[in-house]
Design a protein around this motif. Structure first.
Motif, mmCIF file in Angstrom:
data_model
loop_
_atom_site.group_PDB
_atom_site.id
_atom_site.type_symbol
_atom_site.label_atom_id
_atom_site.label_comp_id
_atom_site.label_asym_id
_atom_site.label_seq_id
_atom_site.Cartn_x
_atom_site.Cartn_y
_atom_site.Cartn_z
ATOM 1 N N THR A 1 0.851 -1.193 0.000
ATOM 2 C CA THR A 1 0.000 0.000 0.000
ATOM 3 C C THR A 1 0.878 1.230 0.000
ATOM 4 O OG1 THR A 1 -1.962 0.981 0.985
ATOM 5 C CG2 THR A 1 -0.229 0.281 2.502
ATOM 6 N N ASN A 2 0.250 2.375 -0.050
ATOM 7 C CA ASN A 2 1.017 3.626 0.000
ATOM 8 C C ASN A 2 1.013 4.189 1.423
ATOM 9 O OD1 ASN A 2 -1.321 5.344 0.378
ATOM 10 N ND2 ASN A 2 -1.772 5.013 -1.778
ATOM 11 N N SER B 1 4.335 2.016 -8.146
ATOM 12 C CA SER B 1 3.009 1.432 -8.278
ATOM 13 C C SER B 1 2.747 1.066 -9.738
ATOM 14 C CB SER B 1 1.951 2.425 -7.796
ATOM 15 O OG SER B 1 0.663 1.945 -8.099
ATOM 16 N N PRO B 2 2.280 -0.150 -10.005
ATOM 17 C CA PRO B 2 1.975 -0.529 -11.389
ATOM 18 C C PRO B 2 0.763 0.225 -11.939
ATOM 19 C CG PRO B 2 1.397 -2.308 -9.880
ATOM 20 C CD PRO B 2 2.062 -1.246 -9.072
ATOM 21 N N ASP B 3 -0.110 0.700 -11.040
ATOM 22 C CA ASP B 3 -1.313 1.417 -11.471
ATOM 23 C C ASP B 3 -1.038 2.895 -11.738
ATOM 24 O OD1 ASP B 3 -2.687 -0.961 -11.085
ATOM 25 O OD2 ASP B 3 -3.227 -0.435 -9.024
ATOM 26 N N ARG C 1 3.703 7.216 -10.875
ATOM 27 C CA ARG C 1 4.224 8.243 -9.967
ATOM 28 C C ARG C 1 4.077 7.816 -8.516
ATOM 29 N NH1 ARG C 1 0.442 12.774 -11.335
ATOM 30 N NH2 ARG C 1 -0.818 10.966 -11.737
ATOM 31 N N GLY C 2 3.214 6.858 -8.245
ATOM 32 C CA GLY C 2 2.964 6.415 -6.874
ATOM 33 C C GLY C 2 3.977 5.388 -6.403
ATOM 34 N N VAL C 3 4.079 5.268 -5.093
ATOM 35 C CA VAL C 3 5.002 4.314 -4.479
ATOM 36 C C VAL C 3 4.209 3.370 -3.583
ATOM 37 C CG1 VAL C 3 6.941 4.088 -2.863
ATOM 38 C CG2 VAL C 3 6.913 5.952 -4.524
#
Length: 152
Positions: free
Chosen positions: A60-61, A94-96, A99-101
């Motif tokens: 999760t983030n 994040s694969p989705d 820019r997310g981790v």
């Protein structure tokens, strides 16, 4: 075990319930602190909340971790950085959302968690080991009801 009669008032019963819930919460907290120390005695128990959440629910983030553990984002960030330095947590894109981790447990983090939880679970299993299956089923049903999960 204390017997309750027809003369026991609702207020007295609710006070007794409060006492038992307080005992459960206190014992659970103490056990969580011991389990956290078993995981890594150099860490604050709050770090183990993050570890435990990632173990139970997966990657999760940091925002979700902060909301789910009732910690502020800066505390989560500080604890996650410490967990990453110790090799328990890793971050990946994040694969989705590139820019997310996403934060997740490393193999070391997963293994340490399983080892720590074995001791924690043994404490609970020891308490219910002499219960009849019917008592355990009733307890589960009542806890479900108390937790608002009657439909499950």
């Amino acid at each position: 075990m204390e017997e309750y009669t027809k003369n026991t008032t609702r207020e007295q019963l609710e006070l007794k319930l409060g006492e038992q819930l307080n005992a459960l919460i206190s014992a659970s907290h103490a056990l969580n602190v011991r389990t956290a120390a078993r995981f890594d005695s150099t860490l604050q128990p709050a770090a183990f909340l993050i570890i435990r959440w990632l173990f139970s629910f997966g990657p999760t983030n940091a925002t979700v971790l902060a909301e789910s553990t009732a910690m502020d984002r800066s505390s989560v960030s500080r604890l996650v950085n410490q967990l990453k330095r110790l090799g328990y947590v890793k971050s990946e894109t994040s694969p989705d959302d590139r820019r997310g981790v996403l934060l997740s447990l490393t193999e070391l983090g997963r293994q340490q968690t399983m080892d720590a939880l074995i001791e924690k679970e043994s404490t609970f299993y020891k308490r219910i080991s002499k219960w009849e299956n019917s008592e355990l089923e009733k307890f589960i049903k009542l806890l479900n009801k108390f937790n608002g999960n009657e439909c499950q």
